[in-house]
Scaffold this motif. Sequence first.
Motif, PDB file in Angstrom:
ATOM      1  N   ALA A   1      -9.817  -0.493   4.622  1.00 25.07           N
ATOM      2  CA  ALA A   1      -9.620   0.962   4.599  1.00 25.07           C
ATOM      3  C   ALA A   1     -10.956   1.687   4.449  1.00 25.07           C
ATOM      4  CB  ALA A   1      -8.674   1.343   3.465  1.00 25.07           C
ATOM      5  N   ASN A   2     -11.881   1.123   3.685  1.00 27.21           N
ATOM      6  CA  ASN A   2     -13.180   1.760   3.482  1.00 27.21           C
ATOM      7  C   ASN A   2     -14.037   1.751   4.745  1.00 27.21           C
ATOM      8  OD1 ASN A   2     -14.032   2.873   0.732  1.00 27.21           O
ATOM      9  ND2 ASN A   2     -12.770   1.108   0.215  1.00 27.21           N
ATOM     10  N   PHE A   3     -13.709   0.919   5.721  1.00 26.57           N
ATOM     11  CA  PHE A   3     -14.399   0.980   7.010  1.00 26.57           C
ATOM     12  C   PHE A   3     -14.037   2.268   7.757  1.00 26.57           C
ATOM     13  CE2 PHE A   3     -14.541  -3.886   7.245  1.00 26.57           C
ATOM     14  CZ  PHE A   3     -15.889  -3.931   6.946  1.00 26.57           C
ATOM     15  N   PHE A   4     -12.835   2.789   7.511  1.00 27.04           N
ATOM     16  CA  PHE A   4     -12.318   3.910   8.282  1.00 27.04           C
ATOM     17  C   PHE A   4     -12.282   5.234   7.532  1.00 27.04           C
ATOM     18  CE2 PHE A   4     -10.651   0.011  10.057  1.00 27.04           C
ATOM     19  CZ  PHE A   4     -10.946   0.172  11.397  1.00 27.04           C
ATOM     20  N   PHE A   5     -12.266   5.205   6.208  1.00 28.30           N
ATOM     21  CA  PHE A   5     -12.233   6.417   5.401  1.00 28.30           C
ATOM     22  C   PHE A   5     -13.511   6.498   4.575  1.00 28.30           C
ATOM     23  CE2 PHE A   5      -7.699   4.987   5.496  1.00 28.30           C
ATOM     24  CZ  PHE A   5      -7.234   5.956   6.364  1.00 28.30           C
ATOM     25  N   THR A   6     -14.051   7.694   4.426  1.00 27.32           N
ATOM     26  CA  THR A   6     -15.262   7.866   3.628  1.00 27.32           C
ATOM     27  C   THR A   6     -14.974   8.736   2.417  1.00 27.32           C
ATOM     28  OG1 THR A   6     -15.943   9.759   4.965  1.00 27.32           O
ATOM     29  CG2 THR A   6     -16.825   7.610   5.594  1.00 27.32           C
TER      30      THR A   6
ATOM     31  N   TYR B   1      -2.752   6.704   4.158  1.00 27.04           N
ATOM     32  CA  TYR B   1      -3.489   5.446   4.129  1.00 27.04           C
ATOM     33  C   TYR B   1      -3.396   4.634   5.415  1.00 27.04           C
ATOM     34  CZ  TYR B   1      -4.326   5.845  -0.898  1.00 27.04           C
ATOM     35  OH  TYR B   1      -4.742   6.240  -2.128  1.00 27.04           O
ATOM     36  N   SER B   2      -2.335   4.808   6.172  1.00 23.06           N
ATOM     37  CA  SER B   2      -2.149   4.007   7.383  1.00 23.06           C
ATOM     38  C   SER B   2      -2.415   4.871   8.607  1.00 23.06           C
ATOM     39  CB  SER B   2      -0.727   3.470   7.408  1.00 23.06           C
ATOM     40  OG  SER B   2      -0.690   2.191   7.922  1.00 23.06           O
ATOM     41  N   ILE B   3      -3.488   4.585   9.326  1.00 21.55           N
ATOM     42  CA  ILE B   3      -3.847   5.366  10.503  1.00 21.55           C
ATOM     43  C   ILE B   3      -2.847   5.134  11.635  1.00 21.55           C
ATOM     44  CG2 ILE B   3      -5.609   5.657  12.287  1.00 21.55           C
ATOM     45  CD1 ILE B   3      -7.702   4.935  10.211  1.00 21.55           C
ATOM     46  N   GLU B   4      -2.392   3.902  11.753  1.00 22.54           N
ATOM     47  CA  GLU B   4      -1.460   3.531  12.823  1.00 22.54           C
ATOM     48  C   GLU B   4      -0.574   2.395  12.325  1.00 22.54           C
ATOM     49  OE1 GLU B   4      -4.425   0.396  15.085  1.00 22.54           O
ATOM     50  OE2 GLU B   4      -4.269   2.426  15.843  1.00 22.54           O
ATOM     51  N   PRO B   5       0.519   2.106  13.048  1.00 20.59           N
ATOM     52  CA  PRO B   5       1.348   0.966  12.642  1.00 20.59           C
ATOM     53  C   PRO B   5       0.528  -0.326  12.652  1.00 20.59           C
ATOM     54  CG  PRO B   5       2.481   2.284  14.301  1.00 20.59           C
ATOM     55  CD  PRO B   5       1.078   2.820  14.195  1.00 20.59           C
ATOM     56  N   SER B   6       0.786  -1.177  11.734  1.00 25.20           N
ATOM     57  CA  SER B   6       0.092  -2.465  11.605  1.00 25.20           C
ATOM     58  C   SER B   6      -1.406  -2.303  11.364  1.00 25.20           C
ATOM     59  CB  SER B   6       0.321  -3.330  12.846  1.00 25.20           C
ATOM     60  OG  SER B   6       1.694  -3.484  13.087  1.00 25.20           O
ATOM     61  N   PHE B   7      -1.801  -1.204  10.753  1.00 25.26           N
ATOM     62  CA  PHE B   7      -3.213  -0.909  10.508  1.00 25.26           C
ATOM     63  C   PHE B   7      -3.891  -1.996   9.682  1.00 25.26           C
ATOM     64  CE2 PHE B   7      -6.311   1.212   7.604  1.00 25.26           C
ATOM     65  CZ  PHE B   7      -7.291   1.447   8.544  1.00 25.26           C
TER      66      PHE B   7
ATOM     67  N   VAL C   1       0.846  -1.184   0.000  1.00 25.12           N
ATOM     68  CA  VAL C   1       0.000   0.000   0.000  1.00 25.12           C
ATOM     69  C   VAL C   1       0.888   1.243   0.000  1.00 25.12           C
ATOM     70  CG1 VAL C   1      -1.751   1.257   1.323  1.00 25.12           C
ATOM     71  CG2 VAL C   1      -1.804  -1.230   1.250  1.00 25.12           C
ATOM     72  N   LYS C   2       0.487   2.254  -0.789  1.00 22.98           N
ATOM     73  CA  LYS C   2       1.226   3.519  -0.796  1.00 22.98           C
ATOM     74  C   LYS C   2       1.082   4.194   0.562  1.00 22.98           C
ATOM     75  CE  LYS C   2       0.821   4.482  -5.661  1.00 22.98           C
ATOM     76  NZ  LYS C   2       0.781   5.523  -6.652  1.00 22.98           N
ATOM     77  N   LYS C   3       2.022   5.069   0.885  1.00 18.04           N
ATOM     78  CA  LYS C   3       1.947   5.798   2.154  1.00 18.04           C
ATOM     79  C   LYS C   3       0.839   6.841   2.116  1.00 18.04           C
ATOM     80  CE  LYS C   3       6.706   5.149   3.579  1.00 18.04           C
ATOM     81  NZ  LYS C   3       6.458   3.990   4.368  1.00 18.04           N
ATOM     82  N   ARG C   4       0.697   7.528   0.974  1.00 18.18           N
ATOM     83  CA  ARG C   4      -0.320   8.572   0.809  1.00 18.18           C
ATOM     84  C   ARG C   4      -0.947   8.464  -0.574  1.00 18.18           C
ATOM     85  NH1 ARG C   4      -0.559  12.503   4.516  1.00 18.18           N
ATOM     86  NH2 ARG C   4       1.118  12.629   6.011  1.00 18.18           N
ATOM     87  N   CYS C   5      -2.146   8.990  -0.669  1.00 21.84           N
ATOM     88  CA  CYS C   5      -2.822   9.048  -1.965  1.00 21.84           C
ATOM     89  C   CYS C   5      -2.113  10.081  -2.839  1.00 21.84           C
ATOM     90  CB  CYS C   5      -4.287   9.437  -1.786  1.00 21.84           C
ATOM     91  SG  CYS C   5      -5.158   9.723  -3.332  1.00 21.84           S
ATOM     92  N   PRO C   6      -1.761   9.738  -4.077  1.00 19.43           N
ATOM     93  CA  PRO C   6      -1.092  10.708  -4.940  1.00 19.43           C
ATOM     94  C   PRO C   6      -2.009  11.858  -5.359  1.00 19.43           C
ATOM     95  CG  PRO C   6      -1.476   8.650  -6.110  1.00 19.43           C
ATOM     96  CD  PRO C   6      -1.889   8.436  -4.690  1.00 19.43           C
ATOM     97  N   SER C   7      -3.301  11.685  -5.191  1.00 20.64           N
ATOM     98  CA  SER C   7      -4.257  12.691  -5.624  1.00 20.64           C
ATOM     99  C   SER C   7      -4.680  13.639  -4.494  1.00 20.64           C
ATOM    100  CB  SER C   7      -5.481  11.992  -6.213  1.00 20.64           C
ATOM    101  OG  SER C   7      -6.379  12.916  -6.733  1.00 20.64           O
TER     102      SER C   7
END
Length: 132
Positions: free
Chosen positions: A114-119, A49-55, A38-44
């Motif tokens: 990820a979709n559980f946590f980001f809208t 993308y990672s809220i915490e370690p081992s997310f 998974v990328k660290k951040r969305c390029p757009s």
Amino acid sequence: MFGRGSKLYSILFLKCPRCHGGAFLEANPYHLKRFNKVKKRCPSCQLKYSIEPSFYYGSMYVSYAVGIAISAAVFILIQLLGLNLTPIHIFISIVVTLILLMPYIGAVSKLIWANFFFTYDPSIAKAKQDSK
């Protein structure tokens, strides 16, 4: 139903859960050198993308559920097609299908998690579309 703004769009096309524009993974799920990384951040939209370690450890539970759903679908498809297979051949068919789909199942599971946590935020998606 499948257009931008639906969680299903983000999941099936492996896009950012917030803007549905940026890529979620560094490479194609079948690129085994960077297997489901998974990328660290969305390029757009620059969403982290990672809220915490081992997310993404929680996505293992989702992966199990997706695997069960695919196994059931293969079994039902075999029955609907009227294939007269022995239980061992059905088992082998399910295992081969799961092995072939394993990279995609892993990617989809991470995105479902990820979709559980980001809208989805339509204002961010619209701003990105207007700037083009």
